[in-house]
Design a protein around this motif. Structure first.
Motif, PDB file in Angstrom:
ATOM      1  N   UNK A 224       0.812  -1.214   0.000  1.00  0.00           N
ATOM      2  CA  UNK A 224       0.000   0.000   0.000  1.00  0.00           C
ATOM      3  C   UNK A 224       0.847   1.266   0.000  1.00  0.00           C
ATOM      4  N   UNK A 225       1.932   1.246   0.752  1.00  0.00           N
ATOM      5  CA  UNK A 225       2.827   2.405   0.779  1.00  0.00           C
ATOM      6  C   UNK A 225       3.445   2.649  -0.591  1.00  0.00           C
ATOM      7  N   UNK A 226       3.883   1.584  -1.227  1.00  0.00           N
ATOM      8  CA  UNK A 226       4.475   1.716  -2.566  1.00  0.00           C
ATOM      9  C   UNK A 226       3.453   2.218  -3.571  1.00  0.00           C
ATOM     10  N   UNK A 227       2.237   1.693  -3.499  1.00  0.00           N
ATOM     11  CA  UNK A 227       1.191   2.125  -4.430  1.00  0.00           C
ATOM     12  C   UNK A 227       0.851   3.602  -4.217  1.00  0.00           C
ATOM     13  N   UNK A 228       0.718   3.998  -2.966  1.00  0.00           N
ATOM     14  CA  UNK A 228       0.407   5.394  -2.667  1.00  0.00           C
ATOM     15  C   UNK A 228       1.517   6.317  -3.166  1.00  0.00           C
ATOM     16  N   UNK A 229       2.761   5.917  -2.967  1.00  0.00           N
ATOM     17  CA  UNK A 229       3.892   6.725  -3.432  1.00  0.00           C
ATOM     18  C   UNK A 229       3.897   6.849  -4.954  1.00  0.00           C
ATOM     19  N   UNK A 230       3.651   5.742  -5.648  1.00  0.00           N
ATOM     20  CA  UNK A 230       3.650   5.767  -7.115  1.00  0.00           C
ATOM     21  C   UNK A 230       2.525   6.646  -7.654  1.00  0.00           C
ATOM     22  N   UNK A 231       1.334   6.510  -7.078  1.00  0.00           N
ATOM     23  CA  UNK A 231       0.200   7.319  -7.531  1.00  0.00           C
ATOM     24  C   UNK A 231       0.460   8.802  -7.260  1.00  0.00           C
ATOM     25  N   UNK A 232       0.953   9.107  -6.081  1.00  0.00           N
ATOM     26  CA  UNK A 232       1.240  10.510  -5.732  1.00  0.00           C
ATOM     27  C   UNK A 232       2.291  11.108  -6.655  1.00  0.00           C
ATOM     28  N   UNK A 233       3.359  10.370  -6.899  1.00  0.00           N
ATOM     29  CA  UNK A 233       4.444  10.881  -7.742  1.00  0.00           C
ATOM     30  C   UNK A 233       3.971  11.123  -9.169  1.00  0.00           C
ATOM     31  N   UNK A 234       3.229  10.170  -9.719  1.00  0.00           N
ATOM     32  CA  UNK A 234       2.789  10.308 -11.104  1.00  0.00           C
ATOM     33  C   UNK A 234       1.789  11.455 -11.255  1.00  0.00           C
ATOM     34  N   UNK A 235       0.853  11.559 -10.345  1.00  0.00           N
ATOM     35  CA  UNK A 235      -0.156  12.610 -10.426  1.00  0.00           C
ATOM     36  C   UNK A 235       0.458  13.990 -10.197  1.00  0.00           C
ATOM     37  N   UNK A 236       1.343  14.093  -9.216  1.00  0.00           N
ATOM     38  CA  UNK A 236       2.006  15.369  -8.942  1.00  0.00           C
ATOM     39  C   UNK A 236       2.881  15.799 -10.114  1.00  0.00           C
ATOM     40  N   UNK A 237       3.582  14.861 -10.716  1.00  0.00           N
ATOM     41  CA  UNK A 237       4.423  15.187 -11.877  1.00  0.00           C
ATOM     42  C   UNK A 237       3.572  15.705 -13.032  1.00  0.00           C
ATOM     43  N   UNK A 238       2.443  15.064 -13.283  1.00  0.00           N
ATOM     44  CA  UNK A 238       1.579  15.518 -14.377  1.00  0.00           C
ATOM     45  C   UNK A 238       1.111  16.951 -14.147  1.00  0.00           C
ATOM     46  N   UNK A 239       0.569  17.219 -12.950  1.00  0.00           N
ATOM     47  CA  UNK A 239       0.043  18.556 -12.704  1.00  0.00           C
ATOM     48  C   UNK A 239       1.155  19.596 -12.620  1.00  0.00           C
ATOM     49  N   UNK A 240       2.340  19.223 -12.155  1.00  0.00           N
ATOM     50  CA  UNK A 240       3.464  20.151 -12.134  1.00  0.00           C
ATOM     51  C   UNK A 240       3.925  20.521 -13.529  1.00  0.00           C
ATOM     52  N   UNK A 241       4.040  19.527 -14.383  1.00  0.00           N
ATOM     53  CA  UNK A 241       4.440  19.788 -15.767  1.00  0.00           C
ATOM     54  C   UNK A 241       3.369  20.602 -16.482  1.00  0.00           C
TER      55      UNK A 241
END
Length: 106
Positions: free
Chosen positions: A51-68
Motif C-alpha cells: 500500500x505504501x508503494x502504491x500510494x507513493x507511485x500514484x502521488x508521484x505520477x499525479x504530482x508530476x503531471x500537474x506540475x508539468x
C-alpha cells in the motif's frame, strides 16, 4: 486573418491536456488494481509495504503531471520572458576613467 490558427493550436493543447489526464488516470487505476490484488494475496506487514508503494507511485505520477501542466501553461501564457542575447564575451568591461578623481600626492 480569421484566427483559425489560434483556434487550432488551442484545440491541440486541449486534446493534449485531456490525453495526459486520461493516461495519468488510467495509470492510477492500474496501480490501484495491482495494490488491491497485492494486499489480498500477502500477509499483514507485506500489505503495508504494498500500500505504501502504491500510494507513493500514484502521488508521484499525479504530482508530476500537474506540475508539468502548470509549468507548460505558465510558459504559454507569456509568464516566461526570453533572455536578451549577450554581446561578445571577448571584450572586457572598460576601466573607470582616472580624470576627475582626487589623487593624493606629496
Amino acid at each position: 486573418m480569421d484566427g483559425t490558427g489560434d483556434r487550432t493550436e488551442s484545440r491541440i493543447q486541449q486534446i493534449r491536456a485531456w490525453a495526459g489526464l486520461l493516461v495519468v488516470g488510467l495509470g492510477d487505476l492500474a496501480i490501484s488494481a495491482a495494490a488491491i490484488w497485492g494486499v489480498t494475496h500477502v500477509d499483514g506487514s507485506e500489505a503495508v509495504a504494498v500500500l505504501t508503494s502504491a500510494f507513493t507511485a500514484i502521488s508521484a505520477m499525479t504530482t508530476a503531471y500537474f506540475g508539468i501542466r502548470a509549468a507548460t501553461n505558465a510558459a504559454q501564457s507569456g509568464g516566461a520572458q526570453p533572455l536578451a542575447p549577450l554581446g561578445p564575451l571577448s571584450s572586457p568591461p572598460a576601466a573607470p576613467s582616472p580624470v576627475g578623481r582626487a589623487t593624493s600626492g606629496p
